[in-house]
Design a protein around this motif. Sequence first.
Motif, PDB file in Angstrom:
ATOM      1  N   MET A 114      18.498  24.364  -0.168  1.00 23.75           N
ATOM      2  CA  MET A 114      19.055  24.455   1.179  1.00 23.75           C
ATOM      3  C   MET A 114      20.175  25.484   1.196  1.00 23.75           C
ATOM      4  N   ASP A 115      20.152  26.352   2.167  1.00 25.90           N
ATOM      5  CA  ASP A 115      21.188  27.362   2.335  1.00 25.90           C
ATOM      6  C   ASP A 115      22.332  26.735   3.128  1.00 25.90           C
ATOM      7  N   ILE A 116      23.367  26.304   2.426  1.00 33.80           N
ATOM      8  CA  ILE A 116      24.497  25.627   3.063  1.00 33.80           C
ATOM      9  C   ILE A 116      25.422  26.681   3.672  1.00 33.80           C
ATOM     10  N   HIS A 117      25.481  26.701   5.003  1.00 39.51           N
ATOM     11  CA  HIS A 117      26.325  27.700   5.658  1.00 39.51           C
ATOM     12  C   HIS A 117      27.790  27.400   5.377  1.00 39.51           C
ATOM     13  N   HIS A 118      28.525  28.446   5.016  1.00 39.34           N
ATOM     14  CA  HIS A 118      29.961  28.301   4.837  1.00 39.34           C
ATOM     15  C   HIS A 118      30.641  29.602   5.240  1.00 39.34           C
ATOM     16  N   GLU A 119      31.901  29.476   5.583  1.00 41.83           N
ATOM     17  CA  GLU A 119      32.724  30.626   5.944  1.00 41.83           C
ATOM     18  C   GLU A 119      34.015  30.564   5.139  1.00 41.83           C
ATOM     19  N   GLU A 120      34.490  31.704   4.714  1.00 38.95           N
ATOM     20  CA  GLU A 120      35.757  31.762   3.988  1.00 38.95           C
ATOM     21  C   GLU A 120      36.773  32.513   4.833  1.00 38.95           C
ATOM     22  N   ILE A 140      37.745  27.184   3.181  1.00 38.96           N
ATOM     23  CA  ILE A 140      36.288  27.235   3.143  1.00 38.96           C
ATOM     24  C   ILE A 140      35.776  26.205   4.148  1.00 38.96           C
ATOM     25  N   ALA A 141      35.163  26.674   5.216  1.00 44.37           N
ATOM     26  CA  ALA A 141      34.599  25.779   6.233  1.00 44.37           C
ATOM     27  C   ALA A 141      33.091  25.714   6.029  1.00 44.37           C
ATOM     28  N   ILE A 142      32.548  24.509   6.000  1.00 46.58           N
ATOM     29  CA  ILE A 142      31.114  24.352   5.727  1.00 46.58           C
ATOM     30  C   ILE A 142      30.425  23.685   6.919  1.00 46.58           C
ATOM     31  N   GLU A 143      29.106  23.825   6.944  1.00 47.98           N
ATOM     32  CA  GLU A 143      28.289  23.077   7.894  1.00 47.98           C
ATOM     33  C   GLU A 143      27.216  22.343   7.112  1.00 47.98           C
ATOM     34  N   LEU A 144      27.165  21.041   7.298  1.00 47.90           N
ATOM     35  CA  LEU A 144      26.317  20.164   6.501  1.00 47.90           C
ATOM     36  C   LEU A 144      24.859  20.227   6.952  1.00 47.90           C
ATOM     37  N   ILE A 147      31.535  23.894  12.694  1.00 42.50           N
ATOM     38  CA  ILE A 147      32.856  24.443  12.399  1.00 42.50           C
ATOM     39  C   ILE A 147      33.648  24.668  13.677  1.00 42.50           C
ATOM     40  N   GLY A 148      32.997  25.181  14.720  1.00 43.38           N
ATOM     41  CA  GLY A 148      33.713  25.514  15.944  1.00 43.38           C
ATOM     42  C   GLY A 148      34.294  24.313  16.655  1.00 43.38           C
ATOM     43  N   THR A 149      33.467  23.304  16.914  1.00 39.21           N
ATOM     44  CA  THR A 149      33.943  22.153  17.679  1.00 39.21           C
ATOM     45  C   THR A 149      34.869  21.258  16.867  1.00 39.21           C
ATOM     46  N   SER A 150      34.756  21.269  15.550  1.00 39.25           N
ATOM     47  CA  SER A 150      35.640  20.435  14.723  1.00 39.25           C
ATOM     48  C   SER A 150      36.941  21.144  14.362  1.00 39.25           C
ATOM     49  N   PHE A 151      36.866  22.461  14.099  1.00 32.98           N
ATOM     50  CA  PHE A 151      38.020  23.139  13.510  1.00 32.98           C
ATOM     51  C   PHE A 151      38.350  24.474  14.165  1.00 32.98           C
ATOM     52  N   GLY A 152      37.740  24.783  15.297  1.00 38.34           N
ATOM     53  CA  GLY A 152      37.953  26.084  15.913  1.00 38.34           C
ATOM     54  C   GLY A 152      39.413  26.397  16.192  1.00 38.34           C
ATOM     55  N   ARG A 163      44.491  26.424  -5.051  1.00 34.15           N
ATOM     56  CA  ARG A 163      43.371  25.547  -4.732  1.00 34.15           C
ATOM     57  C   ARG A 163      42.954  25.733  -3.281  1.00 34.15           C
ATOM     58  N   PRO A 164      41.682  26.011  -3.014  1.00 30.12           N
ATOM     59  CA  PRO A 164      41.259  26.209  -1.620  1.00 30.12           C
ATOM     60  C   PRO A 164      41.180  24.887  -0.866  1.00 30.12           C
ATOM     61  N   LEU A 165      41.154  25.002   0.435  1.00 34.83           N
ATOM     62  CA  LEU A 165      40.988  23.859   1.324  1.00 34.83           C
ATOM     63  C   LEU A 165      39.597  23.925   1.935  1.00 34.83           C
ATOM     64  N   VAL A 166      38.816  22.856   1.763  1.00 34.89           N
ATOM     65  CA  VAL A 166      37.470  22.764   2.320  1.00 34.89           C
ATOM     66  C   VAL A 166      37.529  21.915   3.586  1.00 34.89           C
ATOM     67  N   LEU A 167      36.974  22.431   4.675  1.00 27.95           N
ATOM     68  CA  LEU A 167      36.920  21.712   5.951  1.00 27.95           C
ATOM     69  C   LEU A 167      35.533  21.119   6.131  1.00 27.95           C
ATOM     70  N   VAL A 168      35.480  19.803   6.426  1.00 27.94           N
ATOM     71  CA  VAL A 168      34.205  19.094   6.575  1.00 27.94           C
ATOM     72  C   VAL A 168      34.171  18.483   7.978  1.00 27.94           C
ATOM     73  N   HIS A 169      33.218  18.926   8.786  1.00 21.68           N
ATOM     74  CA  HIS A 169      33.163  18.610  10.212  1.00 21.68           C
ATOM     75  C   HIS A 169      32.637  17.199  10.488  1.00 21.68           C
ATOM     76  N   GLY A 170      32.683  16.827  11.759  1.00 17.65           N
ATOM     77  CA  GLY A 170      32.196  15.533  12.199  1.00 17.65           C
ATOM     78  C   GLY A 170      30.715  15.532  12.532  1.00 17.65           C
ATOM     79  N   ALA A 171      30.189  14.350  12.840  1.00 17.38           N
ATOM     80  CA  ALA A 171      28.770  14.187  13.167  1.00 17.38           C
ATOM     81  C   ALA A 171      28.420  14.955  14.432  1.00 17.38           C
ATOM     82  N   LEU A 172      27.262  15.617  14.407  1.00 14.22           N
ATOM     83  CA  LEU A 172      26.720  16.396  15.523  1.00 14.22           C
ATOM     84  C   LEU A 172      27.576  17.608  15.857  1.00 14.22           C
TER      85      LEU A 172
END
Length: 254
Positions: free
Chosen positions: A1-7, A44-48, A26-31, A14-23
């Motif tokens: 699986m190609d896990i989308h992430h942005e740096e 590092i912001a990811i999309e599950l 990155i934009g709606t959780s951490f924009g 130590r980096p900070l990883v942002l993990v979004h909410g259900a549904l």
Amino acid sequence: MDIHHEEHGIGEGRPLVLVHGALSGIGTSFGRILPLLAKSRRVIAIELQAHGRTPDIDRPLTVENFAADVVELLDRLGVERADLFGWSMGAAVALRLGTDHADRVGRLVLASVSFDDAGLHPGLLDGIQDLQPEHLHGSEFHEEYLRTAPDPAGWSNLVTKMKVLDANLPQWTPEQIRALAAPTMIVLADSDIVQPEHAVRMFRLLGGAVAGDLTGLPACRLAILPGTTHTTIPHRADWLTPMIDEFLDEDHRG
């Protein structure tokens, strides 16, 4: 699986990883908060799986699978340990990393997390299985999905899979919370889906709720945002950023 992430941002620490909410993505959780946090650190912001720009695969959506995917992404990026900031479902993923992959975690910021079913308001999920994908058409989550998903027609399948996860929410024992090694900051809205008593219970299990002037401050923290709901926590970037920055920088103070 190609896990989308942005740096974003810079920094050798130590980096900070942002993990979004259900549904969400990155934009709606951490924009709003991502650019503020990235001023002083690598983010590092990811999309599950099945969320945002990350495609779905033939596998259930579970917090355990999501946590394993975050570890895999850290491996791909050559990141040995990271701090994590998760909101809602993302907070549960971050907590699972803290308990099951402790060697990969520095500090945890958990916004709206419940470690067992009793933490949610009674009856909150009653009727969730009757939720239909079209009920969320026009929401900010649906609009974000249409803009970003590799298959915009996959919304219905995402909602169906999420209902299965909601019917089988992750659970932790008090002993597992008490044994959590990572310094943890709990964030809650005062009108959240998680009951404030539960957040205080978790805070106590982590060693908080003490007379700090006599005992010293514990490693954990608790922040309750006034006049805020579950879905408006991501809007409180101006409040959250200085608190999170100070907490994450604690390891670097003399």
